[in-house]
Design a protein around this motif. Structure first.
Motif, PDB file in Angstrom:
ATOM      1  N   ARG A  24       0.908  -1.088  -0.264  1.00 50.96           N
ATOM      2  CA  ARG A  24      -0.133  -0.252  -0.006  1.00 50.96           C
ATOM      3  C   ARG A  24       0.838   0.734  -0.224  1.00 50.96           C
ATOM      4  O   ARG A  24       1.836   1.642   0.839  1.00 50.96           O
ATOM      5  CB  ARG A  24      -0.927   0.005   1.122  1.00 50.96           C
ATOM      6  CG  ARG A  24      -1.265   0.708   1.620  1.00 50.96           C
ATOM      7  CD  ARG A  24      -2.645   0.801   2.630  1.00 50.96           C
ATOM      8  NE  ARG A  24      -4.078   2.065   3.041  1.00 50.96           N
ATOM      9  CZ  ARG A  24      -4.714   1.577   2.904  1.00 50.96           C
ATOM     10  NH1 ARG A  24      -5.501   0.928   2.714  1.00 50.96           N
ATOM     11  NH2 ARG A  24      -5.542   3.032   3.441  1.00 50.96           N
ATOM     12  N   ASN A  77      -1.990   6.342   1.608  1.00 52.47           N
ATOM     13  CA  ASN A  77      -2.980   5.651   2.238  1.00 52.47           C
ATOM     14  C   ASN A  77      -2.821   5.692   3.195  1.00 52.47           C
ATOM     15  O   ASN A  77      -2.763   4.907   4.193  1.00 52.47           O
ATOM     16  CB  ASN A  77      -3.248   5.140   1.363  1.00 52.47           C
ATOM     17  CG  ASN A  77      -4.918   4.500   0.940  1.00 52.47           C
ATOM     18  OD1 ASN A  77      -5.170   5.970   1.686  1.00 52.47           O
ATOM     19  ND2 ASN A  77      -5.095   3.874  -0.020  1.00 52.47           N
ATOM     20  N   PRO A  78      -4.091   6.573   4.401  1.00 51.54           N
ATOM     21  CA  PRO A  78      -4.043   6.579   5.769  1.00 51.54           C
ATOM     22  C   PRO A  78      -5.116   4.748   5.630  1.00 51.54           C
ATOM     23  O   PRO A  78      -5.940   4.984   5.524  1.00 51.54           O
ATOM     24  CB  PRO A  78      -4.597   7.571   6.280  1.00 51.54           C
ATOM     25  CG  PRO A  78      -5.503   8.688   4.828  1.00 51.54           C
ATOM     26  CD  PRO A  78      -4.554   7.403   3.877  1.00 51.54           C
ATOM     27  N   ILE A 108      -7.166   3.119   8.670  1.00 52.20           N
ATOM     28  CA  ILE A 108      -8.416   3.677   9.744  1.00 52.20           C
ATOM     29  C   ILE A 108      -8.822   3.134  11.089  1.00 52.20           C
ATOM     30  O   ILE A 108      -8.292   1.676  10.988  1.00 52.20           O
ATOM     31  CB  ILE A 108      -9.927   3.282   9.223  1.00 52.20           C
ATOM     32  CG1 ILE A 108     -10.007   3.414   7.588  1.00 52.20           C
ATOM     33  CG2 ILE A 108     -10.637   2.885   9.736  1.00 52.20           C
ATOM     34  CD1 ILE A 108     -11.913   3.176   7.189  1.00 52.20           C
ATOM     35  N   ILE A 134     -13.378  10.781   9.926  1.00 49.32           N
ATOM     36  CA  ILE A 134     -12.489  11.982  10.166  1.00 49.32           C
ATOM     37  C   ILE A 134     -12.001  12.340  11.556  1.00 49.32           C
ATOM     38  O   ILE A 134     -12.518  13.458  11.150  1.00 49.32           O
ATOM     39  CB  ILE A 134     -11.952  11.447   8.037  1.00 49.32           C
ATOM     40  CG1 ILE A 134     -11.984  11.061   7.356  1.00 49.32           C
ATOM     41  CG2 ILE A 134     -10.605  12.670   8.294  1.00 49.32           C
ATOM     42  CD1 ILE A 134     -11.437   9.924   7.575  1.00 49.32           C
ATOM     43  N   THR A 180      -4.906  14.485  11.048  1.00 51.10           N
ATOM     44  CA  THR A 180      -6.435  13.589  10.737  1.00 51.10           C
ATOM     45  C   THR A 180      -6.038  11.967  11.479  1.00 51.10           C
ATOM     46  O   THR A 180      -5.091  11.662  10.908  1.00 51.10           O
ATOM     47  CB  THR A 180      -7.684  14.007  10.227  1.00 51.10           C
ATOM     48  OG1 THR A 180      -6.952  13.674   8.861  1.00 51.10           O
ATOM     49  CG2 THR A 180      -7.329  15.536  10.228  1.00 51.10           C
ATOM     50  N   GLY A 204      -8.745   8.114  11.085  1.00 55.18           N
ATOM     51  CA  GLY A 204      -9.960   7.560  10.342  1.00 55.18           C
ATOM     52  C   GLY A 204     -10.438   6.774  11.254  1.00 55.18           C
ATOM     53  O   GLY A 204      -9.455   5.994  11.699  1.00 55.18           O
ATOM     54  N   PRO A 248      -6.685  -2.325   7.463  1.00 53.57           N
ATOM     55  CA  PRO A 248      -7.372  -1.164   5.867  1.00 53.57           C
ATOM     56  C   PRO A 248      -7.800  -2.884   5.724  1.00 53.57           C
ATOM     57  O   PRO A 248      -8.018  -4.098   6.246  1.00 53.57           O
ATOM     58  CB  PRO A 248      -6.280  -0.798   5.296  1.00 53.57           C
ATOM     59  CG  PRO A 248      -4.732  -2.146   5.423  1.00 53.57           C
ATOM     60  CD  PRO A 248      -5.365  -2.376   7.520  1.00 53.57           C
ATOM     61  N   SER A 249      -8.305  -3.308   4.918  1.00 49.92           N
ATOM     62  CA  SER A 249      -9.254  -4.082   3.992  1.00 49.92           C
ATOM     63  C   SER A 249      -7.645  -5.252   3.553  1.00 49.92           C
ATOM     64  O   SER A 249      -6.100  -5.067   3.291  1.00 49.92           O
ATOM     65  CB  SER A 249      -9.980  -3.800   2.904  1.00 49.92           C
ATOM     66  OG  SER A 249      -8.950  -2.767   1.456  1.00 49.92           O
ATOM     67  N   ARG A 294     -16.148   8.562   1.364  1.00 48.16           N
ATOM     68  CA  ARG A 294     -16.544   7.755   0.135  1.00 48.16           C
ATOM     69  C   ARG A 294     -18.219   6.863   0.792  1.00 48.16           C
ATOM     70  O   ARG A 294     -18.334   7.385   1.811  1.00 48.16           O
ATOM     71  CB  ARG A 294     -15.547   6.648   0.762  1.00 48.16           C
ATOM     72  CG  ARG A 294     -15.672   4.616   0.108  1.00 48.16           C
ATOM     73  CD  ARG A 294     -14.364   3.982   0.591  1.00 48.16           C
ATOM     74  NE  ARG A 294     -14.800   3.641   2.047  1.00 48.16           N
ATOM     75  CZ  ARG A 294     -13.827   2.757   2.828  1.00 48.16           C
ATOM     76  NH1 ARG A 294     -12.445   2.218   1.831  1.00 48.16           N
ATOM     77  NH2 ARG A 294     -13.887   2.432   3.527  1.00 48.16           N
TER      78      ARG A 294
HETATM   79  P1  AMP Z   1      -9.397   0.741   3.182  1.00 49.73           P
HETATM   80  O1  AMP Z   1      -8.249   0.768   2.798  1.00 49.73           O
HETATM   81  O2  AMP Z   1     -10.128  -0.016   2.538  1.00 49.73           O
HETATM   82  O3  AMP Z   1      -9.720   0.119   4.616  1.00 49.73           O
HETATM   83  O4  AMP Z   1      -9.668   2.634   3.412  1.00 49.73           O
HETATM   84  C1  AMP Z   1      -9.782   3.353   4.101  1.00 49.73           C
HETATM   85  C2  AMP Z   1     -10.323   4.810   3.366  1.00 49.73           C
HETATM   86  O5  AMP Z   1     -10.339   5.261   4.787  1.00 49.73           O
HETATM   87  C3  AMP Z   1      -9.089   5.803   2.491  1.00 49.73           C
HETATM   88  O6  AMP Z   1     -10.274   5.759   1.556  1.00 49.73           O
HETATM   89  C4  AMP Z   1      -8.654   6.527   3.584  1.00 49.73           C
HETATM   90  O7  AMP Z   1      -8.506   7.327   2.252  1.00 49.73           O
HETATM   91  C5  AMP Z   1      -9.385   6.433   4.269  1.00 49.73           C
HETATM   92  N1  AMP Z   1      -8.580   7.073   5.632  1.00 49.73           N
HETATM   93  C6  AMP Z   1      -8.149   7.156   6.090  1.00 49.73           C
HETATM   94  N2  AMP Z   1      -7.610   7.334   7.261  1.00 49.73           N
HETATM   95  C7  AMP Z   1      -7.914   9.077   6.985  1.00 49.73           C
HETATM   96  C8  AMP Z   1      -7.791  10.345   7.339  1.00 49.73           C
HETATM   97  N3  AMP Z   1      -7.104  10.492   8.393  1.00 49.73           N
HETATM   98  N4  AMP Z   1      -8.060  10.953   6.249  1.00 49.73           N
HETATM   99  C9  AMP Z   1      -9.036  10.611   4.992  1.00 49.73           C
HETATM  100  N5  AMP Z   1      -8.851   9.593   4.732  1.00 49.73           N
HETATM  101  C10 AMP Z   1      -8.405   9.108   5.490  1.00 49.73           C
END
Ligand code: AMP
Ligand code: MG
Length: 317
Positions: free
Chosen positions: A58, A62-63, A65, A99, A118, A120, A143-144, A194
């Motif tokens: 990854r 890309n942050p 959650i 967020i 920030t 998620g 993440p997934s 999203r």
């Molecule tokens: P995934 O990788 O499928 O779990 O997706 C995680 C999603 O959450 C992605 O679209 C990230 O960009 C978004 N996300 C997680 N943390 C943040 C953050 N601090 N600011 C903006 N988007 C976030």
């Protein structure tokens, strides 16, 4: 296709203890949630976070959650404001990511947040992951559980297809919802980053304000999300009425005939059922060796909006 993997384990008490041990020692493991399967590690640990990014391949932009058991735990790391509480009272725990502003005193590893100010934050509803979170003294970055840009997994063997026997997978059956959480930005002006099963209309009702669907702009703004995403790795063509026999045809509703190459998301035109079937069909079609996918028009209302979002991103060239 193999259907037996020795690294898939049942969530019995003995195994749950093992899982807790792995996570406490900075290991990573795949866990079920109500949305899709996740790849979990200690959100406070640099070692765990690095492992997650490496295994998924990854982008560090890309942050991840961060998943919590309850508000008391989350309060240690993020600011929970009035708007947050209003929405959480109605939809928490569940398939919704907030967020939120990171606290100065937060212990979340900065790489997990792509060095943003920030975080998620999500409170999953799935009973297995809640049991695990309850026994941990740290939140789980998750993440997934798929390689970056590939199809999100909705059952344990899907995860095994992505990572082989590299990591342990906790078998929680088929994910109830089947697509990723709604991501709601509560840092400054509210917006949806999203779309998901919890819709903007539902959120607007609670907050009594209009919410912008900024997620398209966000895609352009954030380089990490510009890439092709949620993709089965073969060309996808949208809004098709017919499909040649040699390609897979994803349909919706009763009017499409049942043929060998057709995959009906929901005969009853139920969008919840369609969301649950989407990634299942992507994976099935890919494994059957089809070279192209045609998809009929899916209604763009309610959850259909989230389905179309995933379809568009999967179809991106
Ligand atoms: P995934 O990788 O499928 O779990 O997706 C995680 C999603 O959450 C992605 O679209 C990230 O960009 C978004 N996300 C997680 N943390 C943040 C953050 N601090 N600011 C903006 N988007 C976030
Ligand atoms: Mg993902």
């Amino acid at each position: 296709m193999k259907n037996f993997y020795s690294n898939i384990i049942k969530p019995n008490p003995k195994n749950l203890n093992k899982i807790i041990k792995i996570l406490k020692k900075d290991g990573i493991i795949s866990l079920p949630t109500e949305t899709v399967y996740g790849l979990a590690g200690n959100a406070y640990s640099k070692i765990s976070i690095r492992k997650i990014f490496n295994v998924k391949k990854r982008s560090k932009k890309n942050p991840l959650i961060v998943h919590y058991y309850n508000l008391k735990d989350a309060k240690k790391d993020v600011v929970l404001d009035k708007r947050f509480h209003k929405i959480f009272n109605k939809f928490g725990p569940g398939p919704l990511t907030f967020i939120l502003k990171k606290k100065q005193s937060s212990r979340i590893n900065p790489i997990a947040c792509a060095n943003l100010k920030t975080v998620g934050v999500r409170f999953p509803k799935n009973k297995i992951i809640r049991k695990i979170l309850k026994d941990l003294s740290f939140p789980l970055a998750m993440p997934s559980a798929n390689k970056s840009s590939s199809i999100s997994p909705v059952k344990a063997t899907d995860v095994a297809e992505e990572f082989g026997n590299k990591i342990k997978i906790v078998d929680g059956g088929v994910s109830k919802i089947g697509i990723e959480s709604t991501v709601l930005n509560l840092d400054g002006k509210i917006s949806i980053l999203r779309p998901g099963i919890i819709t903007s209309t539902q959120l607007e009702k609670i907050l009594k304000i209009k919410i912008n669907l900024k997620y398209n702009q966000k895609i352009i703004k954030s380089p990490g999300s510009l890439r092709k995403h949620y993709s089965p790795g073969i060309p996808i063509y949208l809004n098709k009425k017919k499909c040649p026999k040699e390609f897979a045809f994803i349909t919706f509703g009763f009017k499409y005939p049942v043929t060998r190459n057709s995959f009906n998301l929901s005969r009853k035109s139920n969008l919840n059922e369609a969301a649950k079937n989407l990634y299942k069909f992507f994976r099935l079609i890919k494994n059957k060796g089809y070279k192209k996918i045609y998809v009929v028009k899916i209604p763009n209302k309610g959850i259909g909006f989230a389905i179309n979002d995933r379809l568009k991103r999967a179809a991106k060239k």
